[in-house]
Design a protein around this motif. Structure first.
Motif, PDB file in Angstrom:
ATOM      1  N   GLN A 185       2.252  -0.939   4.451  1.00  0.00           N
ATOM      2  CA  GLN A 185       2.042   0.419   3.938  1.00  0.00           C
ATOM      3  C   GLN A 185       3.371   1.150   3.987  1.00  0.00           C
ATOM      4  O   GLN A 185       4.028   1.188   5.023  1.00  0.00           O
ATOM      5  CB  GLN A 185       0.987   1.171   4.746  1.00  0.00           C
ATOM      6  N   MET A 186       3.767   1.734   2.849  1.00  0.00           N
ATOM      7  CA  MET A 186       5.060   2.397   2.717  1.00  0.00           C
ATOM      8  C   MET A 186       4.836   3.839   2.268  1.00  0.00           C
ATOM      9  O   MET A 186       4.332   4.074   1.174  1.00  0.00           O
ATOM     10  CB  MET A 186       5.928   1.650   1.700  1.00  0.00           C
ATOM     11  N   GLY A 187       5.175   4.792   3.130  1.00  0.00           N
ATOM     12  CA  GLY A 187       5.027   6.200   2.783  1.00  0.00           C
ATOM     13  C   GLY A 187       6.329   6.831   2.360  1.00  0.00           C
ATOM     14  O   GLY A 187       6.459   7.357   1.251  1.00  0.00           O
ATOM     15  N   THR A 188       7.330   6.766   3.242  1.00  0.00           N
ATOM     16  CA  THR A 188       8.635   7.372   2.966  1.00  0.00           C
ATOM     17  C   THR A 188       9.223   6.847   1.666  1.00  0.00           C
ATOM     18  O   THR A 188       9.811   7.612   0.880  1.00  0.00           O
ATOM     19  CB  THR A 188       9.602   7.108   4.129  1.00  0.00           C
ATOM     20  N   ALA A 189       9.074   5.557   1.404  1.00  0.00           N
ATOM     21  CA  ALA A 189       9.668   4.938   0.217  1.00  0.00           C
ATOM     22  C   ALA A 189       9.206   5.594  -1.076  1.00  0.00           C
ATOM     23  O   ALA A 189       9.935   5.587  -2.076  1.00  0.00           O
ATOM     24  CB  ALA A 189       9.328   3.451   0.188  1.00  0.00           C
ATOM     25  N   PHE A 190       7.997   6.181  -1.062  1.00  0.00           N
ATOM     26  CA  PHE A 190       7.439   6.782  -2.279  1.00  0.00           C
ATOM     27  C   PHE A 190       7.666   8.292  -2.372  1.00  0.00           C
ATOM     28  O   PHE A 190       7.333   8.901  -3.390  1.00  0.00           O
ATOM     29  CB  PHE A 190       5.943   6.483  -2.367  1.00  0.00           C
ATOM     30  N   GLY A 218      13.482   4.766   8.189  1.00  0.00           N
ATOM     31  CA  GLY A 218      14.179   4.085   7.101  1.00  0.00           C
ATOM     32  C   GLY A 218      14.644   4.999   5.988  1.00  0.00           C
ATOM     33  O   GLY A 218      15.076   4.523   4.933  1.00  0.00           O
ATOM     34  N   VAL A 219      14.602   6.307   6.207  1.00  0.00           N
ATOM     35  CA  VAL A 219      14.847   7.272   5.132  1.00  0.00           C
ATOM     36  C   VAL A 219      16.212   7.108   4.468  1.00  0.00           C
ATOM     37  O   VAL A 219      16.366   7.399   3.270  1.00  0.00           O
ATOM     38  CB  VAL A 219      14.664   8.715   5.647  1.00  0.00           C
ATOM     39  N   ALA A 220      17.206   6.625   5.174  1.00  0.00           N
ATOM     40  CA  ALA A 220      18.538   6.478   4.578  1.00  0.00           C
ATOM     41  C   ALA A 220      18.536   5.509   3.400  1.00  0.00           C
ATOM     42  O   ALA A 220      19.441   5.552   2.557  1.00  0.00           O
ATOM     43  CB  ALA A 220      19.545   6.007   5.630  1.00  0.00           C
ATOM     44  N   ARG A 221      17.508   4.658   3.326  1.00  0.00           N
ATOM     45  CA  ARG A 221      17.431   3.667   2.248  1.00  0.00           C
ATOM     46  C   ARG A 221      16.461   4.083   1.141  1.00  0.00           C
ATOM     47  O   ARG A 221      16.092   3.261   0.296  1.00  0.00           O
ATOM     48  CB  ARG A 221      17.025   2.312   2.827  1.00  0.00           C
ATOM     49  N   ILE A 222      16.062   5.345   1.109  1.00  0.00           N
ATOM     50  CA  ILE A 222      15.119   5.830   0.105  1.00  0.00           C
ATOM     51  C   ILE A 222      15.761   5.797  -1.284  1.00  0.00           C
ATOM     52  O   ILE A 222      16.974   5.946  -1.429  1.00  0.00           O
ATOM     53  CB  ILE A 222      14.631   7.258   0.462  1.00  0.00           C
ATOM     54  N   ILE A 227      -2.391  -4.515   8.151  1.00  0.00           N
ATOM     55  CA  ILE A 227      -1.394  -3.923   7.259  1.00  0.00           C
ATOM     56  C   ILE A 227      -0.339  -3.279   8.148  1.00  0.00           C
ATOM     57  O   ILE A 227      -0.675  -2.496   9.041  1.00  0.00           O
ATOM     58  CB  ILE A 227      -2.038  -2.878   6.334  1.00  0.00           C
ATOM     59  N   ALA A 228       0.918  -3.603   7.929  1.00  0.00           N
ATOM     60  CA  ALA A 228       2.000  -3.103   8.788  1.00  0.00           C
ATOM     61  C   ALA A 228       2.622  -1.844   8.199  1.00  0.00           C
ATOM     62  O   ALA A 228       2.831  -1.756   6.988  1.00  0.00           O
ATOM     63  CB  ALA A 228       3.067  -4.176   8.960  1.00  0.00           C
ATOM     64  N   ALA A 229       2.927  -0.868   9.045  1.00  0.00           N
ATOM     65  CA  ALA A 229       3.551   0.376   8.601  1.00  0.00           C
ATOM     66  C   ALA A 229       4.631   0.791   9.588  1.00  0.00           C
ATOM     67  O   ALA A 229       4.466   0.642  10.799  1.00  0.00           O
ATOM     68  CB  ALA A 229       2.506   1.484   8.473  1.00  0.00           C
ATOM     69  N   GLY A 230       5.744   1.311   9.055  1.00  0.00           N
ATOM     70  CA  GLY A 230       6.797   1.822   9.922  1.00  0.00           C
ATOM     71  C   GLY A 230       8.170   1.302   9.566  1.00  0.00           C
ATOM     72  O   GLY A 230       8.565   0.229  10.014  1.00  0.00           O
ATOM     73  N   GLY A 231       8.895   2.049   8.731  1.00  0.00           N
ATOM     74  CA  GLY A 231      10.277   1.709   8.426  1.00  0.00           C
ATOM     75  C   GLY A 231      10.477   0.747   7.277  1.00  0.00           C
ATOM     76  O   GLY A 231      11.605   0.340   7.004  1.00  0.00           O
ATOM     77  N   PHE A 232       9.416   0.359   6.575  1.00  0.00           N
ATOM     78  CA  PHE A 232       9.548  -0.596   5.471  1.00  0.00           C
ATOM     79  C   PHE A 232      10.033   0.113   4.212  1.00  0.00           C
ATOM     80  O   PHE A 232       9.384   1.039   3.724  1.00  0.00           O
ATOM     81  CB  PHE A 232       8.217  -1.303   5.207  1.00  0.00           C
ATOM     82  N   VAL A 247       0.866  -1.184   0.000  1.00  0.00           N
ATOM     83  CA  VAL A 247       0.000   0.000   0.000  1.00  0.00           C
ATOM     84  C   VAL A 247       0.895   1.224   0.000  1.00  0.00           C
ATOM     85  O   VAL A 247       1.790   1.337   0.849  1.00  0.00           O
ATOM     86  CB  VAL A 247      -0.924   0.019   1.231  1.00  0.00           C
ATOM     87  N   GLN A 248       0.694   2.106  -0.960  1.00  0.00           N
ATOM     88  CA  GLN A 248       1.436   3.371  -0.974  1.00  0.00           C
ATOM     89  C   GLN A 248       0.809   4.287   0.070  1.00  0.00           C
ATOM     90  O   GLN A 248      -0.372   4.602   0.000  1.00  0.00           O
ATOM     91  CB  GLN A 248       1.393   4.003  -2.370  1.00  0.00           C
ATOM     92  N   GLY A 249       1.595   4.662   1.075  1.00  0.00           N
ATOM     93  CA  GLY A 249       1.061   5.472   2.158  1.00  0.00           C
ATOM     94  C   GLY A 249       0.667   6.858   1.689  1.00  0.00           C
ATOM     95  O   GLY A 249       1.382   7.497   0.923  1.00  0.00           O
ATOM     96  N   PRO A 250      -0.497   7.357   2.143  1.00  0.00           N
ATOM     97  CA  PRO A 250      -0.908   8.715   1.791  1.00  0.00           C
ATOM     98  C   PRO A 250      -0.031   9.737   2.496  1.00  0.00           C
ATOM     99  O   PRO A 250       0.301   9.578   3.674  1.00  0.00           O
ATOM    100  CB  PRO A 250      -2.347   8.778   2.298  1.00  0.00           C
ATOM    101  N   THR A 251       0.384  10.765   1.768  1.00  0.00           N
ATOM    102  CA  THR A 251       1.219  11.825   2.352  1.00  0.00           C
ATOM    103  C   THR A 251       0.526  13.154   2.097  1.00  0.00           C
ATOM    104  O   THR A 251       0.470  13.636   0.974  1.00  0.00           O
ATOM    105  CB  THR A 251       2.632  11.810   1.743  1.00  0.00           C
TER     106      THR A 251
END
Length: 345
Positions: A231-236, A322-326, A208-213, A12-16
């Motif tokens: 759910q992945m927000g930062t990744a997107f 997890g932002v360092a892995r963006i 649905i799991a969210a946080g650092g993925f 799931v693409q997290g809403p921002t």
């Protein structure tokens, strides 16, 4: 209709919120077989309709509309004046002689909800609060799956009891705002691994799991622990379709080991982002600022002006741990990359 039938890939693409995620991004994610999510919390009903029409012009696949469950506050003028004074070091650093006052504190959730019923997306997700059983029944009658955001087990059980179809378990690692609505936000401190295990054991609805993925290996870990998706927000945020300012993307891509932390200084609700001058200057008053949405509205002009000038030290640079892995790439390419990593994990 079950959640598992809506999107074939467990992403799931997290809403921002705040204009960061676009119809093009939502459609690209859904077209790639994951679930795109549009952040509607800061949009007027007409803007929600317009952006939903744009999504539907780009994809025939299911997507999600996301909302903040809020009551419009009646602000105390004295409290507002004091909050503006707390912010003086920030707005004076921009060269202003006073803080511009917002025209309104937030959008009317009741009006947004009625628009949601009219638009009938496949999925609607909610945070900051919980819907009534009647509201959930109306969504189900409209053919909409209901997903609630939670930060501890009691909240997951509350959503399940009300009739939600799934919950998003948001660990402390997640970027942006915390979704706590039972108890103190400060007490919702569980990391996603601990939270996910506890919630999966407590509820019978999908989690649905969210946080650092950030990678396929991360997704694999969550699925093995009982999540149906992540759910992945930062990744997107660094995807080509993301509408965050270029200087914000640069800060994320260059974050390295720069710390993230939770703060309520920007909005009056705890949220995670890159540590910066705004957080540091406001730390002394962090516990005194008014709650969301009043503080969020008061800092809106500051954040917009800072973004216009490219002064990231005064912006809210929301992101997770997890932002360092963006990674920077088109959203569809990110989905295919994640799936390849998941298969290899």
């Amino acid at each position: 209709m079950k959640l598992a039938t809506v999107f074939p890939h467990p992403i799931v693409q997290g809403p921002t919120a705040g204009g960061c995620n676009t119809p093009a991004q939502v459609a690209a994610v859904s077209n790639a077989g994951a679930l795109g999510s549009l952040a509607c919390s800061l949009l007027s009903p007409d803007a929600i309709r317009s952006q939903t029409e744009q999504i539907r012009a780009l994809t025939q696949r299911p997507f999600c509309l996301n909302f903040f469950v809020l009551e419009t506050p009646q602000a105390d003028p004295a409290e507002v004046a004091q909050a503006a004074e707390y912010l003086r070091p920030v707005w004076s650093a921009l060269g202003w002689t006073e803080l511009p006052m917002p025209a309104k504190w937030c959008e009317d959730f009741t009006a947004q909800f009625e628009m949601l019923l009219t638009l009938k997306p496949a999925v609607a997700s909610f945070t900051f609060g919980i819907l009534s059983e009647e509201q959930i029944r109306r969504l189900h009658d409209a053919g909409i799956l209901v997903v609630g955001t939670i930060t501890h087990v009691a909240e997951a059980l509350a959503w399940q009891e009300r009739g939600a179809d799934a919950v998003i378990a948001s660990g402390i690692e997640a970027g942006g705002h915390r979704g706590t609505f039972i108890g103190r936000q400060e007490d919702a401190q569980q990391g996603i691994d601990q939270l996910l295990g506890a919630v999966v054991a407590a509820v019978s609805i999908p989690v649905i799991a969210a946080g650092g993925f950030m990678t396929g290996a991360d997704i694999k870990r969550a699925l093995q622990a009982g999540a149906q998706a992540v759910q992945m927000g930062t990744a997107f945020l660094a995807c080509e379709e993301s509408a965050i300012p270029a200087i914000y993307k640069h800060r994320l891509l260059d974050a390295g080991h720069h710390p993230t932390r939770l703060t309520r200084s920007f909005s009056g609700r705890y949220a995670r982002g890159l540590d910066n001058r705004f957080m540091q200057v406001m730390a002394v008053h962090e516990q005194q600022v008014p709650p969301y949405p009043i503080q969020n509205a008061l800092t809106g002009a500051i954040r917009a002006e800072a973004a216009r000038r490219g002064e990231t030290e005064w912006m809210s640079l929301w992101c997770g741990t997890g932002v360092a892995r963006i990674r920077s790439m088109p959203a569809a390419q990110l989905i295919s990359t994640l799936l390849a990593e998941l298969a290899a994990a």
